[in-house]
Write an enzyme that holds these catalytic residues in place. Structure first.
Site, short mmCIF file in Angstrom:
data_model
loop_
_atom_site.label_atom_id
_atom_site.label_comp_id
_atom_site.label_asym_id
_atom_site.label_seq_id
_atom_site.Cartn_x
_atom_site.Cartn_y
_atom_site.Cartn_z
CB VAL A 1 51.66 22.54 88.74
CG1 VAL A 1 52.46 21.44 88.08
CG2 VAL A 1 51.17 23.54 87.70
CB SER A 2 47.92 21.26 86.08
OG SER A 2 46.90 21.02 85.13
#
Length: 288
Positions: A108-109
């Site tokens: 994520v990210s």
């Protein structure tokens, strides 16, 4: 060990030496007799294991492997800077020590960039790939300047009042009905990274982009994006999905940068549909 005062975390925690680094490693259900490969999860910048522990807790039919990056959570500060190549190598050593041959890779990210690099560097260790709220690296469409300015400030991890005040600007996608509980729950799970740990994470991706290599990515890939993400606009997910030959884009309506937590049930349904799908003949041929 607990993820917060009110949310028990059932992970097994150990300190592990890998790649010349000491890392705090969490695993869920690794000894269970499960039908699917474990998920190797790469977290967002500055975030500790507890920040996304709710996802691992809810996806009960999957084993998870997660670790605090050097200088985050309870992993000691890094002695030297690192980059995606060396941290992918370190992650592979963690898998080796745990006796895991193949994983579904998820990030994520900032961790989404790590997930891309790991899958490109170790295709034989990667089954499928999930990229959430992430980009192709330096070649990205930037988000809301107000959010990016606050994102670069480690005060968001140190000062709960600051985080609470700027939560919507930073992350977007907060449920009007349950937003207060979402903020309190997330803030309560955070532990501030060290200044060196945060800085080294920031510089690790300088100059890095996956875009030229993405057309060579052979893995079935799920790209998940929120349409209210103030940090990573949706267009970045469209770029990833168009560049990766076997990618599928799922847009979380009303989802901000933390949609994996704020829209957990919807996300888990999409993850299960993707990860649990039978291996296709095309996948087997590409892996051969």
């Amino acid at each position: 060990m607990t993820a917060s005062k009110n949310e028990p975390m059932t992970a097994t925690i150990e300190m592990m030496e890998a790649g010349g680094r000491t890392l705090r490693v969490a695993t869920w259900r690794l000894d269970d007799d499960l039908d699917h490969p474990p998920i190797l999860f790469f977290n967002g910048i500055g975030a500790n294991i507890e920040a996304v522990a709710p996802l691992a807790e809810k996806l009960t039919e999957r084993a998870f492997v997660m670790f605090d990056m050097p200088g985050t959570g309870e992993s000691p500060d890094p002695a030297l800077p690192y980059n995606p190549f060396t941290m992918s190598w370190t992650a592979r050593q963690v898998l080796d020590q745990l006796g895991i041959a193949e994983v579904d890779v998820m990030g994520v990210s900032w961790g989404g960039a790590m997930a891309q690099h790991f899958a490109l560097q170790y295709p034989k260790r990667t089954h499928r790939l999930v990229l959430a709220a992430t980009t192709a690296g330096m070649l990205m469409v930037p988000g809301n300047p107000a959010a990016l300015t606050k994102m670069a400030n480690p005060r968001r991890y140190i000062d709960p009042k600051y985080m609470n005040e700027h939560f919507q600007t930073l992350y977007g996608g907060i449920d009007p009905d349950g937003g207060a509980n979402q903020k309190t729950s997330h803030i309560g799970r955070l532990k501030p990274p060290s200044p060196r740990g945060y800085f080294y994470q920031l510089i690790a991706m300088l100059g890095w982009t996956s875009l030229p290599a993405l057309p060579l990515m052979k893995k079935e890939t799920l790209v998940m994006m929120g349409d209210d993400d103030q940090i990573v606009p949706l267009v970045n997910g469209r770029i990833l999905a168009s560049a990766i030959p076997n990618a599928h884009l799922e847009v979380i309506a009303g989802g901000g940068h933390l949609f994996l937590l704020t829209h957990a049930d919807q996300c888990i349904g999409k993850l299960r549909a993707f990860l649990d799908a039978p291996t296709t003949e095309a996948e087997l041929a590409r892996a051969a």
